[in-house]
Design a protein around this motif. Sequence first.
Motif, PDB file in Angstrom:
ATOM      1  N   SER A  97      -7.423   1.381  -5.309  1.00 39.58           N
ATOM      2  CA  SER A  97      -7.090   2.534  -4.538  1.00 39.58           C
ATOM      3  C   SER A  97      -7.965   3.839  -4.273  1.00 39.58           C
ATOM      4  O   SER A  97      -8.427   4.793  -3.928  1.00 39.58           O
ATOM      5  N   THR A  98      -8.411   4.185  -6.121  1.00 42.16           N
ATOM      6  CA  THR A  98      -8.785   5.365  -6.760  1.00 42.16           C
ATOM      7  C   THR A  98     -10.127   5.240  -7.099  1.00 42.16           C
ATOM      8  O   THR A  98     -11.290   6.189  -7.504  1.00 42.16           O
ATOM      9  N   SER A 141       0.474   4.163  -2.608  1.00 44.40           N
ATOM     10  CA  SER A 141       0.157   5.461  -2.517  1.00 44.40           C
ATOM     11  C   SER A 141       0.898   6.469  -2.822  1.00 44.40           C
ATOM     12  O   SER A 141       0.541   7.692  -3.537  1.00 44.40           O
ATOM     13  N   THR A 142       2.830   6.389  -3.123  1.00 45.21           N
ATOM     14  CA  THR A 142       3.470   6.709  -3.372  1.00 45.21           C
ATOM     15  C   THR A 142       2.799   7.254  -4.904  1.00 45.21           C
ATOM     16  O   THR A 142       2.970   8.465  -5.633  1.00 45.21           O
ATOM     17  N   ALA A 155       0.180   9.480  -5.576  1.00 44.41           N
ATOM     18  CA  ALA A 155       0.253  10.553  -5.203  1.00 44.41           C
ATOM     19  C   ALA A 155       0.904  11.497  -6.275  1.00 44.41           C
ATOM     20  O   ALA A 155       1.030  12.856  -6.366  1.00 44.41           O
ATOM     21  N   THR A 157       0.912  -1.133  -0.640  1.00 44.58           N
ATOM     22  CA  THR A 157       0.018  -0.177   0.224  1.00 44.58           C
ATOM     23  C   THR A 157       0.692   0.989   0.113  1.00 44.58           C
ATOM     24  O   THR A 157       0.661   1.982  -0.155  1.00 44.58           O
ATOM     25  N   THR A 158       1.849   0.910   0.553  1.00 43.59           N
ATOM     26  CA  THR A 158       2.708   2.658   0.665  1.00 43.59           C
ATOM     27  C   THR A 158       3.287   2.878  -1.072  1.00 43.59           C
ATOM     28  O   THR A 158       3.822   4.374  -1.706  1.00 43.59           O
TER      29      THR A 158
END
Length: 122
Positions: free
Chosen positions: A109-110, A78-79, A82, A74-75
């Motif tokens: 995620s989106t 997310s990176t 973003a 997930t990191t």
Amino acid sequence: MATLNPHRLSTHTASIEPGLTIVESYDGRSLTTLRLRGFLDISTLGALRDALRRHDSSAASLILDLTGVREIDTTGVSTILAFAMSVRARGGRIAVIAPDSILDALVASTGEIPFAVSITMH
């Protein structure tokens, strides 16, 4: 559409972290390609962030090649998300090449793919 001149292509290994290698290529004009190989997780995230920061200071287009990524957490998701949104907000372009499983993680995620182009590989 411009074609790449292989004689002007500059390639170097931007980072080698245990578990992740990032190879950066620049066509001499406006296109950067980041090719990732290995695992993209919290332990290797610093290398990715450094490579993305270098690109973020320019207005050039970016191809993010994740076909060599074996696993993403997930990191990592997310990176990437973003960064993609940051590129779009400043009018830049980003394309992602990735296996279906990684694109599925990004979309989950989106609810959308926040990239100019996405190419899936089975």
